[in-house]
Design a protein around this motif. Structure first.
Motif, PDB file in Angstrom:
ATOM      1  N   GLU A  50       0.820  -1.214   0.000  1.00 36.10           N
ATOM      2  CA  GLU A  50       0.000   0.000   0.000  1.00 36.10           C
ATOM      3  C   GLU A  50       0.854   1.264   0.000  1.00 36.10           C
ATOM      4  O   GLU A  50       0.361   2.354   0.271  1.00 36.10           O
ATOM      5  CB  GLU A  50      -0.924  -0.013   1.223  1.00 36.10           C
ATOM      6  CG  GLU A  50      -1.919  -1.171   1.190  1.00 36.10           C
ATOM      7  CD  GLU A  50      -2.781  -1.246   2.430  1.00 36.10           C
ATOM      8  OE1 GLU A  50      -2.396  -0.654   3.459  1.00 36.10           O
ATOM      9  OE2 GLU A  50      -3.836  -1.883   2.365  1.00 36.10           O
ATOM     10  N   ASP A  51       2.171   1.085  -0.289  1.00 33.82           N
ATOM     11  CA  ASP A  51       3.113   2.213  -0.359  1.00 33.82           C
ATOM     12  C   ASP A  51       3.183   2.980   0.952  1.00 33.82           C
ATOM     13  O   ASP A  51       3.377   4.201   0.978  1.00 33.82           O
ATOM     14  CB  ASP A  51       2.739   3.163  -1.510  1.00 33.82           C
ATOM     15  CG  ASP A  51       2.890   2.493  -2.873  1.00 33.82           C
ATOM     16  OD1 ASP A  51       3.823   1.687  -3.038  1.00 33.82           O
ATOM     17  OD2 ASP A  51       2.050   2.758  -3.752  1.00 33.82           O
ATOM     18  N   GLU A  52       2.983   2.271   2.056  1.00 31.37           N
ATOM     19  CA  GLU A  52       3.150   2.864   3.383  1.00 31.37           C
ATOM     20  C   GLU A  52       4.435   2.316   3.993  1.00 31.37           C
ATOM     21  O   GLU A  52       4.722   1.138   3.872  1.00 31.37           O
ATOM     22  CB  GLU A  52       1.967   2.512   4.297  1.00 31.37           C
ATOM     23  CG  GLU A  52       0.636   3.068   3.827  1.00 31.37           C
ATOM     24  CD  GLU A  52      -0.501   2.626   4.733  1.00 31.37           C
ATOM     25  OE1 GLU A  52      -0.247   1.785   5.619  1.00 31.37           O
ATOM     26  OE2 GLU A  52      -1.628   3.093   4.547  1.00 31.37           O
ATOM     27  N   ASP A  53       5.194   3.184   4.626  1.00 35.28           N
ATOM     28  CA  ASP A  53       6.428   2.738   5.264  1.00 35.28           C
ATOM     29  C   ASP A  53       6.166   2.561   6.754  1.00 35.28           C
ATOM     30  O   ASP A  53       6.548   3.380   7.576  1.00 35.28           O
ATOM     31  CB  ASP A  53       7.540   3.762   5.019  1.00 35.28           C
ATOM     32  CG  ASP A  53       8.912   3.205   5.392  1.00 35.28           C
ATOM     33  OD1 ASP A  53       9.001   1.995   5.648  1.00 35.28           O
ATOM     34  OD2 ASP A  53       9.874   3.986   5.441  1.00 35.28           O
ATOM     35  N   LEU A  54       5.441   1.483   7.088  1.00 36.76           N
ATOM     36  CA  LEU A  54       5.025   1.261   8.477  1.00 36.76           C
ATOM     37  C   LEU A  54       5.413  -0.153   8.913  1.00 36.76           C
ATOM     38  O   LEU A  54       4.562  -1.042   9.011  1.00 36.76           O
ATOM     39  CB  LEU A  54       3.506   1.444   8.614  1.00 36.76           C
ATOM     40  CG  LEU A  54       2.962   2.855   8.420  1.00 36.76           C
ATOM     41  CD1 LEU A  54       1.448   2.839   8.383  1.00 36.76           C
ATOM     42  CD2 LEU A  54       3.447   3.761   9.547  1.00 36.76           C
ATOM     43  N   PRO A  55       6.695  -0.393   9.168  1.00 33.80           N
ATOM     44  CA  PRO A  55       7.089  -1.708   9.675  1.00 33.80           C
ATOM     45  C   PRO A  55       6.373  -2.017  10.988  1.00 33.80           C
ATOM     46  O   PRO A  55       6.086  -1.122  11.781  1.00 33.80           O
ATOM     47  CB  PRO A  55       8.603  -1.572   9.895  1.00 33.80           C
ATOM     48  CG  PRO A  55       9.014  -0.402   9.066  1.00 33.80           C
ATOM     49  CD  PRO A  55       7.838   0.521   9.024  1.00 33.80           C
ATOM     50  N   SER A  56       6.085  -3.284  11.192  1.00 35.49           N
ATOM     51  CA  SER A  56       5.353  -3.715  12.371  1.00 35.49           C
ATOM     52  C   SER A  56       6.133  -4.826  13.057  1.00 35.49           C
ATOM     53  O   SER A  56       6.645  -5.726  12.388  1.00 35.49           O
ATOM     54  CB  SER A  56       3.960  -4.213  11.958  1.00 35.49           C
ATOM     55  OG  SER A  56       3.266  -4.732  13.050  1.00 35.49           O
TER      56      SER A  56
END
Length: 698
Positions: A50-56
């Motif tokens: 989703e082109d989000e840079d949100l590592p979890s």
């Protein structure tokens, strides 16, 4: 009693056996870790699509495997916000981004830092206060308040309760509570933590290899200050969570059993009376210090009782002195402000009683029926059953992760036209192939679990276009759809059956539906729905047993996910189900929760949809006996299956079947039952209006 020959060894071995019976064994611990690390990969890869840079990252007891069913540990999830660049060295400054300098000096509580805002155009301090989240201190530095993250997170987790830096969401029955911590990664390891990398204790633990790995992990800061600090609103706590996870992953089974026993003791004897005093993290820290300061040969199964007594004595000393140094940042005293003066004598008395009991106090622990199991020395049957249930729960967690991220992705494309949806899905499939080729291990497994779903959805969209334009389905659409047929027992196959039904190909529809029914073992298949929280009941015994000897590949034989259709798949959706895409009136929209965007899709549980399609197909083929059997199966499923997430939709389908049988009263009863399940945002209102209109007209 410790002096009696063989007492320590006998009690320790018996205790180890009982813990293995309740799932504290190397095999179950590794299975827990694999499950949560796979979920971590699925979440992170989905954000990349989703082109989000949100590592979890999943941390804490669930991911570490240091829990049991009775401990009921929360899920601890760290969500990274990568739009900050936190630096400790001016050489790491980057142009055009939000740079902040981590300040760690004698004026700041140990284990915390301040964040000084820097200019975007040059590696220099900023001089302007641009919003209410910035503060100019006495020296002229522009500091970032930690309320910037806590307030924005509070908006996002509106129904959550804040505990320190975490936002806790209480799960429904059968769903684990979730603690989400918004965090900002640091460019390099914290200065306060680096000296730990060069220290070595008596036990030569952690090893040099472990420390080299820890050095390569990220540190984080989270939005919470030190209690009672004059800079509490400006301080940010430093986390070394990934390094701590590495340390826990390298504990041996005796050390893990010792840690779990400490948590059970705290839960049974202390938390019941003094809830917010001794945390699991304190117990883990005490364990780390004990391991680092004893020889490795102490930590053996036949010495578990001595190891536990050692840890409890160190915990006692920590409470007595109100001093428990963080294992990696020793200047951070974990006990500070956590032990009320009036509670301290009672807590010490309790711990002293447990230490002096030489193991007898463990008989009082009700968590996981530990005390009773010690008496009975658990039979094989109990051991088998417990491990089955744990394994089944882990498989369910994997299934929910896949389903949740698939739903999130579909919702993001729900308003797309055909061309946009096709381009988005193609882009995602190509991204997954690239990621899969560049990674290994669980990241590759995550890609292989997710890609087939996207292929099936893309095939269904292409088929919808084909049916609309040519009343036929292209070979490409069929090929893409069939690539995902083995994702689970039923949902992707039902998409194929739905496509064939809408094409008017009843013969092939019946073949696909027959294959699904043959694979859907009612004694072992678990319905999976993450659209909303509802009271889920335990799975059938067969489901629990499947995963005990398998990993995530068991999903395709033991889970049945919801069937979801986007608006651009509408020509692959039977007329009776299409109205679910338009379930909400303008008034209903105001009563939707933030997480109910799935309502703009047509969503139905697999099993009732299977029987509905069979009913329609047999009607088309003129096979009345089979048609009646399918209808009875649909009625029975709605009435008896406890784990339906969309019972109202199944009732709406049943009501329309009743209408087609000219049983208007029964149809109306179905729609009213549907409204009793979901009062608003329910297509039953439309069906009632249509039914009454037809009655009046006729």
């Amino acid at each position: 009693m410790f002096q009696q020959p063989g007492y320590i060894e006998n009690v320790s071995m018996g205790l180890s056996e009982v813990l293995a019976d309740i799932g504290v064994s190397e095999r179950i611990i590794l299975k827990r870790r694999r499950t949560w690390l796979l979920v971590e990969s699925i979440e992170t890869i989905t954000s990349q699509l989703e082109d989000e840079d949100l590592p979890s990252y999943f941390l804490g007891s669930q991911c570490e495997g240091t829990t049991t069913q009775g401990l009921k540990s929360d899920i601890d999830q760290l969500l990274c916000a990568n739009d900050f660049n936190l630096i400790q060295d001016w050489a790491d400054w980057e142009p055009g981004v939000r740079n902040f300098l981590m300040i760690q000096d004698e004026t700041i509580s140990s284990g915390y830092c301040l964040l000084q805002r820097l200019r975007r155009d040059a590696p220099l301090p900023s001089n302007d206060v641009t919003n209410r989240y910035q503060f100019r201190d006495r020296t002229g530095r522009i500091l970032l308040k930690n309320t910037i993250m806590s307030e924005s997170a509070a908006e996002f987790y509106g129904d959550g309760v804040r505990h320190g830096p975490a936002y806790a969401r209480q799960g429904s029955p059968g769903i684990i509570d979730n603690d989400t911590v918004p965090a900002v990664p640091c460019k390099t390891w914290s200065l306060q933590a680096r000296q730990w990398l060069d220290q070595q204790g008596v036990g030569q633990w952690p090893s040099n290899g472990m420390k080299r790995y820890c050095r390569s992990t990220e540190c984080f800061v989270v939005a919470v200050g030190s209690k009672g600090s004059e800079n509490e609103e400006l301080e940010w706590r430093i986390l070394t969570s990934l390094a701590e996870r590495c340390l826990t992953f390298n504990l041996n089974i005796t050390q893990i059993r010792c840690y779990i026993l400490m948590k059970m003791i705290v839960k049974t004897f202390i938390k019941a009376h003094f809830e917010d005093t001794i945390s699991s993290f304190m117990c883990k820290t005490v364990l780390f210090h004990c391991i680092a300061n004893t020889h490795s040969n102490v930590w053996r199964d036949n010495n578990l009782l001595v190891c536990l007594s050692l840890c409890l004595f160190v915990l006692y000393s920590s409470i007595l002195n109100e001093y428990c140094p963080h294992f990696i940042i020793p200047g951070n005293n974990l006990m500070r402000g956590h032990i009320p003066h009036e509670s301290k004598p009672y807590i010490l008395e309790i711990l002293l009683y447990i230490i002096n009991s030489e193991g007898r106090a463990l008989l009082e622990i009700e968590c996981d029926a530990l005390g009773a199991r010690i008496w009975l020395k658990s039979s094989y049957f109990l051991s088998f059953k417990t491990n089955d249930i744990i394994s089944g729960q882990l498989l369910q967690i994997t299934a929910f992760a896949v389903d949740k991220n698939l739903q999130k992705y579909l919702i993001s494309t729900k308003n797309s036209c055909y061309t946009e949806a096709i381009q988005t899905l193609l882009k995602s499939i190509i991204k997954l192939l690239i990621i899969s080729n560049q990674c290994q291990g669980l990241d590759k497994t995550a890609c292989s679990l997710m890609a087939p779903w996207y292929c099936t959805t893309l095939g269904s969209i292409l088929a919808s276009i084909n049916i609309h334009q040519y009343n036929a389905v292209s070979a490409d659409a069929f090929t893409l759809t069939t690539l995902g047929l083995n994702t689970d027992v039923s949902s992707s196959k039902l998409k194929l059956a739905s496509m064939l039904y809408c094409l008017g190909d009843a013969q092939r529809t019946e073949i696909v539906l027959g294959d699904i029914e043959g694979s859907y073992d009612l004694n072992s298949v678990k319905p999976v729905c993450c659209c909303h929280n509802f009271a889920k009941q335990a799975g059938r015994r067969g489901f629990w047993a499947i995963y005990d000897n398998h990993n995530e590949e068991a999903l395709q034989n033991s889970t049945a996910l919801c069937v979801r259709f986007l608006p651009c798949e509408i020509n692959c959706v039977p007329r009776e189900l299409r109205q679910e895409m338009y379930r909400s009136t303008q008034e209903d929209l105001a009563f939707r929760c933030r997480n109910e965007l799935w309502m703009d899709l047509a969503v139905v549980d697999s099993l009732p949809y299977l029987y509905f399609l069979q009913y329609k197909t047999y009607s088309y083929l003129g096979r009345e006996e089979d048609q009646q059997r399918a209808l009875m199966n649909l009625v029975r499923t709605i009435d008896q299956e406890p784990n339906l997430g969309h019972r109202e939709t199944a009732l709406n389908l049943l009501g329309q079947c009743m209408e087609q049988k000219y049983q208007a009263r029964d149809a109306l009863r179905c729609y009213l039952l549907s409204l009793s399940v979901r009062e608003r945002n329910n297509a039953a209102k439309f069906h009632i209006c249509t039914l009454l209109s037809n009655i009046i007209s006729n």
